[in-house]
Design a protein around this motif. Structure first.
Motif, short mmCIF file in Angstrom:
data_model
loop_
_atom_site.label_atom_id
_atom_site.label_comp_id
_atom_site.label_asym_id
_atom_site.label_seq_id
_atom_site.Cartn_x
_atom_site.Cartn_y
_atom_site.Cartn_z
N LEU A 111 96.92 2.52 11.62
CA LEU A 111 96.80 1.75 13.05
C LEU A 111 96.79 0.20 12.80
N LEU A 112 96.04 -0.09 11.75
CA LEU A 112 96.10 -1.63 11.63
C LEU A 112 97.63 -1.96 11.43
N THR A 113 98.25 -1.36 10.56
CA THR A 113 99.72 -1.54 10.09
C THR A 113 100.59 -1.79 11.29
N SER A 114 100.21 -0.99 12.38
CA SER A 114 101.20 -0.73 13.36
C SER A 114 101.11 -2.12 14.66
N LEU A 115 99.94 -2.74 14.24
CA LEU A 115 99.74 -3.95 15.17
C LEU A 115 100.87 -4.95 14.92
N PRO A 116 101.05 -5.75 15.96
CA PRO A 116 102.00 -6.69 15.80
C PRO A 116 101.61 -7.88 15.03
N ALA A 117 102.50 -8.79 14.15
CA ALA A 117 102.24 -9.60 13.42
C ALA A 117 101.43 -10.76 14.16
N VAL A 118 101.66 -11.19 15.19
CA VAL A 118 101.11 -12.21 16.15
C VAL A 118 100.45 -11.36 17.40
N LEU A 119 99.14 -11.21 17.44
CA LEU A 119 98.26 -10.40 18.51
C LEU A 119 98.44 -11.30 19.79
N HIS A 120 98.82 -10.72 21.02
CA HIS A 120 98.58 -11.47 22.31
C HIS A 120 98.14 -10.46 23.09
N PHE A 121 97.00 -10.89 23.69
CA PHE A 121 96.25 -9.91 24.69
C PHE A 121 96.71 -10.44 25.93
N ARG A 122 97.35 -9.61 27.06
CA ARG A 122 97.77 -10.09 28.28
C ARG A 122 96.59 -10.67 29.15
N GLN A 123 96.85 -11.90 29.57
CA GLN A 123 95.95 -12.44 30.51
C GLN A 123 96.37 -12.24 31.93
#
Length: 530
Positions: A111-123
């Motif tokens: 699951l950690l490997t599947s995360l995008p290289a740059v995290l962006h949580f929608r505002q």
């Protein structure tokens, strides 16, 4: 022995709870066989490649195995239960639970490997077209949360934290290095070897990279930890985030500290240091407080950088600039009473400095406690919220103070120092008329630089600019009278060459050479009237 013809004693009967526990363990064993961590050669993921029902069944099995261990270890099982289990009930449940946890450890890594290289949580203000990507990130966070909760509840929190911390720390390191050029190597240790041009380039790079690092990279990592470690595990999330980000953040701040240290006592470097101050107070420090917490060491270091190191460097450079004005030779005059190069340089310098009026207000007004009881202003919550001083605070402070000082209005004080130096230079002219022409030209130039709705006018006040214009007209009047006095010969009403000298009113209307700045320096003839 039993009596002859007597009934044999009944075999011990198992209890209902033990039967249920045994059945639960057996069912869990069947499910674990399918998702055994040592026999899955295809790298499939329980959370990413199976159904939600199967995920729920696996998590329930892990909980059941943990409860079975507690049941066997609690002494609640009777002798018959222990006999039926062959004395190995606890060991068997523990082995199965360990298998389940190893599976969850693998799932955590996947699951950690599947995360995008740059995290962006929608505002809330983000575009809707990014919602799909953000939803996949939200789903991954939800999976990570249930894995973390299951491992924590089963007593495998140490393994969970170790995997999460190692993977995310590597991701943050790579992100900072790839996008912003930051690394864990002690970059600040090399700054003292750089030339100022290299330091200046380093600061410009730092300004861009540090803003993104603190407002995007670290804030997103904080959000990830908050979503994964919730409820009773919130404290674990704080510790994990600190282990991931603290030394990165400290290293980034250390670069600014070293660069600012190289800038001290050099007035021409003041503007770059003020850029650092504005970046810290307007963007970086609020982001640090939000991500790391108001009581964290990173926040404390950033606040110290603002209130001590950057502010001291600014005050040192302003003092050096003042000293440079004072050291200008008073006997150094310009031909014809024209605008002195010192006047041009200082007023242009102050015009740029006026762009940083709020930073100067913060550094001189609040930090030194003017009007605040003398206590130094170091409250990080106020710094982070941006509730700092403005030029209006300086103006009101200087107007209410009995005497102008560098603490009440640093720009106004530097103008005062310049005027004082110009007065000294004017006294070096042998001819009084040239002395007043010099004062008229330079005072008029200052008034032009301040007036017209400029930022300098906002700092010094429209009344100040008008007063300077009035002084310039007064100097012109004196110059005209002195010039005519020198030119007069014989009859006081007859000028040299037989021309009649004009009346006093005509003198005030007389055109005199006054040098002003309008785009490029040039000489114009302007009429000064009352």
């Amino acid at each position: 022995m039993t009596r002859a013809g007597g009934r044999s004693p009944l075999a011990p009967r198992r209890t209902l709870p033990a039967t249920v526990v045994d059945d639960t363990v057996a069912a869990a064993a069947i499910l674990l066989d399918k998702w055994h961590p040592d026999e899955d050669s295809f790298g499939s993921s329980l959370f990413l490649d199976s159904t939600p029902d199967e995920v729920d069944a696996f998590l329930r099995a892990a909980k059941d195995l943990h409860r079975a261990m507690l049941f066997y270890a609690s002494g609640a099982a009777t002798a018959a239960d222990a006999l039926h289990a062959g004395g190995h009930g606890l060991i068997h449940a523990q082995e199965l639970l360990d298998t389940a946890m190893r599976r969850l450890q693998r799932e955590l890594q996947l699951l950690l490997t599947s995360l995008p290289a740059v995290l962006h949580f929608r505002q809330d203000d983000d575009d809707d077209d990014e919602q799909e990507d953000d939803q996949s990130l939200v789903d991954a966070c939800a999976h990570l949360r249930v894995v973390a909760e299951a491992m924590m509840a089963a007593g495998y929190g140490k393994e969970c934290v170790s995997i999460f911390k190692a993977r995310r720390r590597a991701a943050v390191t790579a992100n900072l290095q790839r996008l912003h050029g930051f690394s864990l190597s002690p970059q600040h240790a090399q700054v003292h070897k750089f030339s100022w041009e290299q330091v200046d380039a380093k600061i410009q790079s730092w300004l861009a990279g540090a803003r993104v690092a603190f407002t995007s990279v670290f804030s997103a990592e904080r959000e990830l930890c908050d979503r994964v470690f919730v409820g009773d595990n919130e404290g674990v999330g704080d510790a994990v985030f600190g282990a991931i980000a603290d030394d990165h953040a400290t290293n980034i701040l250390a670069v600014a500290e070293a660069a600012v240290g190289r800038s001290r006592r050099a007035p021409e470097r003041l503007f770059r240091v003020l850029d650092v101050h504005d970046a810290l107070t307007e963007t970086i420090l609020p982001a640090i407080v939000s991500a790391f917490g108001e009581k964290s060491e990173v926040t404390s270091r950033a606040a110290t950088l603002v209130t001590t190191k950057v502010s001291e460097a600014v005050r040192s450079m302003v003092a050096s600039f003042e000293a440079a004005i004072e050291k200008e030779p008073s006997k150094g005059t310009v031909p014809g009473g024209a605008v002195h190069p010192l006047t041009r340089y200082v007023m242009n310098y102050l015009s740029f400095l006026a762009d940083y009026e709020n930073a100067l207000a913060h550094i001189y007004f609040y930090q030194q406690g003017v009007g605040a009881g003398g206590d130094q202003f170091t409250d990080t919550s106020s710094l982070a919220s941006g509730s700092m001083a403005s030029s209006s605070d300086l103006s009101s402070s200087s107007s209410s103070s009995p005497a102008l000082s560098v603490w009440s209005n640093p720009i106004g004080w530097l103008v005062h120092v310049l005027l004082r130096k110009l007065d000294a230079k004017a006294g070096s002219y042998r001819e009084p008329a040239l002395s007043y022409l010099f004062l008229a030209n330079n005072t008029h130039y200052e008034a032009k630089k301040v007036g017209g709705g400029t930022k300098l006018e906002r700092v010094l006040g429209e009344e100040w600019a008008e007063a300077q214009r009035a002084k310039a007209r007064g100097y012109v009047d004196v110059y005209v009278r002195a010039a005519w006095g020198n030119a007069g010969a014989g009859d006081e009403n007859v000028a040299a060459g037989g021309r009649r000298r004009p009346s006093q009113q005509q003198q005030q209307q007389q055109e005199v050479p006054v040098e002003i700045r309008n785009g490029k320096t040039r000489r114009q003839r302007v009429t000064i009237t009352d």
